[in-house]
Design an enzyme around this catalytic site. Sequence first.
Site, short mmCIF file in Angstrom:
data_model
loop_
_atom_site.label_atom_id
_atom_site.label_comp_id
_atom_site.label_asym_id
_atom_site.label_seq_id
_atom_site.Cartn_x
_atom_site.Cartn_y
_atom_site.Cartn_z
N ASN A 9 72.18 60.15 57.99
CA ASN A 9 70.95 60.48 58.77
C ASN A 9 71.17 60.16 59.94
OD1 ASN A 9 68.51 60.75 59.77
ND2 ASN A 9 67.62 59.19 58.35
N TRP A 10 71.34 60.91 60.60
CA TRP A 10 71.77 60.71 62.25
C TRP A 10 70.46 60.42 62.95
CZ3 TRP A 10 75.74 64.83 64.23
CH2 TRP A 10 77.19 64.77 63.32
N LYS A 11 69.22 60.66 62.63
CA LYS A 11 68.13 60.20 63.39
C LYS A 11 68.03 60.96 64.64
CE LYS A 11 67.60 56.23 60.69
NZ LYS A 11 66.99 54.97 60.03
N HIS A 95 61.07 60.34 54.56
CA HIS A 95 61.74 58.96 55.48
C HIS A 95 60.76 57.93 55.82
CE1 HIS A 95 64.33 56.29 57.97
NE2 HIS A 95 65.24 56.68 57.10
N GLU A 97 60.57 56.04 58.23
CA GLU A 97 60.33 56.27 59.58
C GLU A 97 59.27 57.35 59.83
OE1 GLU A 97 64.08 56.91 61.22
OE2 GLU A 97 64.44 54.68 60.57
N GLU A 167 65.16 53.23 49.80
CA GLU A 167 65.37 52.40 51.16
C GLU A 167 64.51 51.42 51.44
OE1 GLU A 167 67.79 55.32 53.80
OE2 GLU A 167 65.94 55.86 54.34
N GLY A 173 68.07 49.73 59.46
CA GLY A 173 68.40 49.41 61.05
C GLY A 173 68.23 47.91 61.39
N SER A 213 71.12 49.64 56.05
CA SER A 213 72.36 48.84 56.51
C SER A 213 73.60 49.07 55.86
CB SER A 213 71.79 47.42 56.75
OG SER A 213 70.85 47.44 57.77
N GLY A 234 72.48 55.28 58.02
CA GLY A 234 71.89 55.50 59.15
C GLY A 234 73.00 55.43 60.67
N GLY A 235 72.76 54.20 61.10
CA GLY A 235 73.67 53.98 62.24
C GLY A 235 75.04 54.00 62.01
#
Length: 252
Positions: A9-11, A95, A97, A167, A173, A213, A234-235
């Site tokens: 998930n590149w956000k 998600h 977010e 999640e 994050g 994470s 993510g990251g």
Amino acid sequence: MRKPIIAGNWKLNKNIKETVELLEALKKELADIKDVDIAVCPVFTSLVDAAKAIEGSNIKLGAQNVYWEDSGAYTGEIAPAMLKEIGCTYVIIGHSERRTYFGESNETVNKKIKAALVHGLLPIMCIGERLEEREQGKTFAVLEDHLQGGLEGISADDMLKIIIAYEPVWAIGTGKTATPQQAQEAHKYIRDFLKKKYNEDIAAAVRIQYGGSVKPANISELMAQEDLDGALVGGASLKVDSFSQIVKGARK
Ligand code: 13P
């Protein structure tokens, strides 16, 4: 046997050029992987170029959001058929977010899942508790609420097309991953829910990803858990080395 699935998930990261560069590198690095499903979810404006970049490879494309209507006066939204048209296989729905910053609820998640399924997109439905909910012992209650609301009216056949991503919001994050035991406990709860709502076969077939994470250093111990079938990253999905290592570490 559930095939592991790792999705990035590149956000809100990477322009078109950066997207294509990363995908070219990932294609080379991951060309031999057949026992793990691989997906990347770049921003909307990069999807067309991303689809071209991964054509013929073992990397599939996903979007990060979708709307439930096919067309009409819905400024700023994108329809499921439009994502299908440009080559998306998956779509992330609900998600945390989006729930936190954009007012998404179980109800909108449910509408989006149904619309995605009508148009042949495979939903990755995100659920998970916040830190205060975990501290108050409400983790399972939150999971039940998200599952019940999000999957309202979803048939058994359609359930087989849905991936659930657990999640925990406190792990996203933050660098603070859930322990393998915490993740397994939540994943087992989710699978038991599916057993009750549908049946044993459906529960055994649905893939449940962990997200929060995930890194090369923790993927193997997470994947060693019985009910963990992959990760939503993510990251660490933004760099060729870390994402490739996670994909390789997901082989069971
Ligand atoms: P991080 O891997 O950066 O914690 O993000 C997880 C996530 O939100 C994936 O959807």
